[in-house]
Structure formats: C-alpha cells, structure tokens
Write an enzyme that holds these catalytic residues in place. Structure first.
Site, short mmCIF file in Angstrom:
data_model
loop_
_atom_site.label_atom_id
_atom_site.label_comp_id
_atom_site.label_asym_id
_atom_site.label_seq_id
_atom_site.Cartn_x
_atom_site.Cartn_y
_atom_site.Cartn_z
N GLU A 276 24.33 92.34 -73.06
CA GLU A 276 23.46 91.16 -72.69
C GLU A 276 23.97 90.11 -71.79
O GLU A 276 25.24 90.17 -71.71
CB GLU A 276 23.00 90.65 -74.02
CG GLU A 276 22.14 91.70 -74.96
CD GLU A 276 21.51 91.23 -76.14
OE1 GLU A 276 21.90 90.01 -76.50
OE2 GLU A 276 20.66 91.88 -76.84
N CYS B 158 20.17 97.83 -71.44
CA CYS B 158 20.17 98.66 -72.60
C CYS B 158 21.38 99.56 -72.68
O CYS B 158 21.80 100.15 -71.80
CB CYS B 158 18.77 99.44 -72.92
SG CYS B 158 17.48 98.48 -72.84
N GLU C 203 21.06 102.86 -73.47
CA GLU C 203 20.96 104.09 -72.91
C GLU C 203 21.36 104.22 -71.60
O GLU C 203 21.85 105.23 -71.05
CB GLU C 203 19.48 104.51 -73.19
CG GLU C 203 18.87 104.68 -74.58
CD GLU C 203 18.36 103.24 -75.27
OE1 GLU C 203 19.29 102.27 -74.78
OE2 GLU C 203 17.41 103.20 -76.08
N CYS D 80 13.44 102.07 -74.81
CA CYS D 80 12.26 101.57 -73.92
C CYS D 80 11.88 101.92 -72.89
O CYS D 80 12.45 103.13 -72.54
CB CYS D 80 12.77 100.01 -73.48
SG CYS D 80 13.98 100.14 -72.21
N CYS E 187 14.15 102.79 -69.94
CA CYS E 187 15.43 103.63 -70.37
C CYS E 187 14.72 105.17 -70.28
O CYS E 187 15.42 106.10 -69.65
CB CYS E 187 15.80 103.54 -71.79
SG CYS E 187 17.04 101.95 -71.52
#
Ligand code: THU
Length: 158
Positions: A63, A72, A74, A111, A114
């Site tokens: 983050e 993310c 992934e 998400c 991803c």
C-alpha cells in the site's frame, strides 16, 4: 432475441483435500500475508504462483499513502514472476487474505484489475492458469481466468 448463457465452474475443497503441491503453494500464499505492507487497510493479502518449472514465487499487497499507488498481492506477484521468469508459464496462482481478526471465512475474490492482469498472463503463455482461493472453510479451485472473468476483453479484439 436470443439468450447467451456463460457457465463458470468452481470446485470447493477442504485444505486437507488438496494434493501436496497445492498445499505447498497455498501455504506459501498464507505465509506471504505476513509480508503484506498494508498499514492503511490492515487487510493482508498473500499470493503465490507455481511456475512451469515448479518454482514458487510469492508476493503481497503493497500500500501507499497515496492510496491508488499501492498494488494488490496478485499483480505484485504476477508482475514479479513474469519479469523475473519471462519464459515461464504460470501454472497455478494461490491467494490468501486476512483482516485484523484473522483469515477470512470465505474465499477472497480477486479484484477486477487483477483478473484482467491474470488474463494477460494466460494469453501471454497461451495456457490456462489455475487459481486457488483460500479461506478457513472452503478453498476454491478455478480452472482458469475465463471462469473468473467471463466475457473478457483480450488481445483478440485489437
Ligand atoms: N487487495 C489485494 O491485494 N487483492 C485483492 O484481490 C483485493 C484487494 C488489497 C488491496 C489493498 O491493499 C487491500 O487489499 C484492501 O483493498
């Protein structure tokens, strides 16, 4: 008018039902949650990919104070795997996530962004990538990105 139905298939396993290779990969994703950098959401996601050669690569969400600059787990993992081993197809991607209370009760669905990157990885290597989604109860096995992203936009439309 005609109706078009797209079917997806998900298999749900208990952790104990996974074969040894999948359990090893899932364990790597679970362990990767410990290396998540998620001071803002406190939502730790770990991912692990098994490459064609059997090599396992892991990653986690990273983050940023400027929220959209984070990434993310992934995508962190796939981008790293594809840049470190550009010749190697990704056979399986395993994902695990925990919040401040612990691992999730139901599998974390990746998400949309991803999913699009997963699709690109499959198209790049021209073979489906299995996806394993961890939870305390069921572990979902999805045979490829097409089952996560039906009606997808890919390079065939360009
Ligand atoms: N996150 C992932 O790493 N993977 C997903 O599939 C969903 C969300 C991360 C992004 C952000 O760091 C945190 O989880 C909360 O959205």
């Amino acid at each position: 008018m005609k109706e078009i139905e797209l079917n997806i298939r998900i298999r749900a396993y208990r952790y104990e039902e996974l074969n040894e290779a999948d359990r090893e990969l899932m364990d790597a994703a679970i362990d990767a949650t410990r290396r998540s950098y998620s001071p803002y959401s406190k939502f730790s996601v770990g991912a692990a990919v098994r490459l064609q050669s059997g090599t396992i690569v892991t990653g986690s969400n990273q983050e940023n104070a400027a929220y959209p600059s984070g990434l993310c787990a992934e995508r962190t993992t796939l981008f790293y795997a594809n840049s470190r081993y550009p010749e190697e197809a990704v056979e399986t991607l395993a994902i695990a996530a925990k919040n401040e209370q612990g691992f999730l009760e139901s599998p974390i669905p990746p998400c949309g962004a991803c999913r699009q990157v997963m699709l690109e990885t499959e198209e790049r290597f021209k073979r489906p990538m299995r996806i394993l989604l961890y939870s305390l109860h069921d572990i979902y096995e999805i045979r490829g990105t097409k089952d996560l992203l039906p009606l997808s936009f890919g390079s065939e439309f360009l």
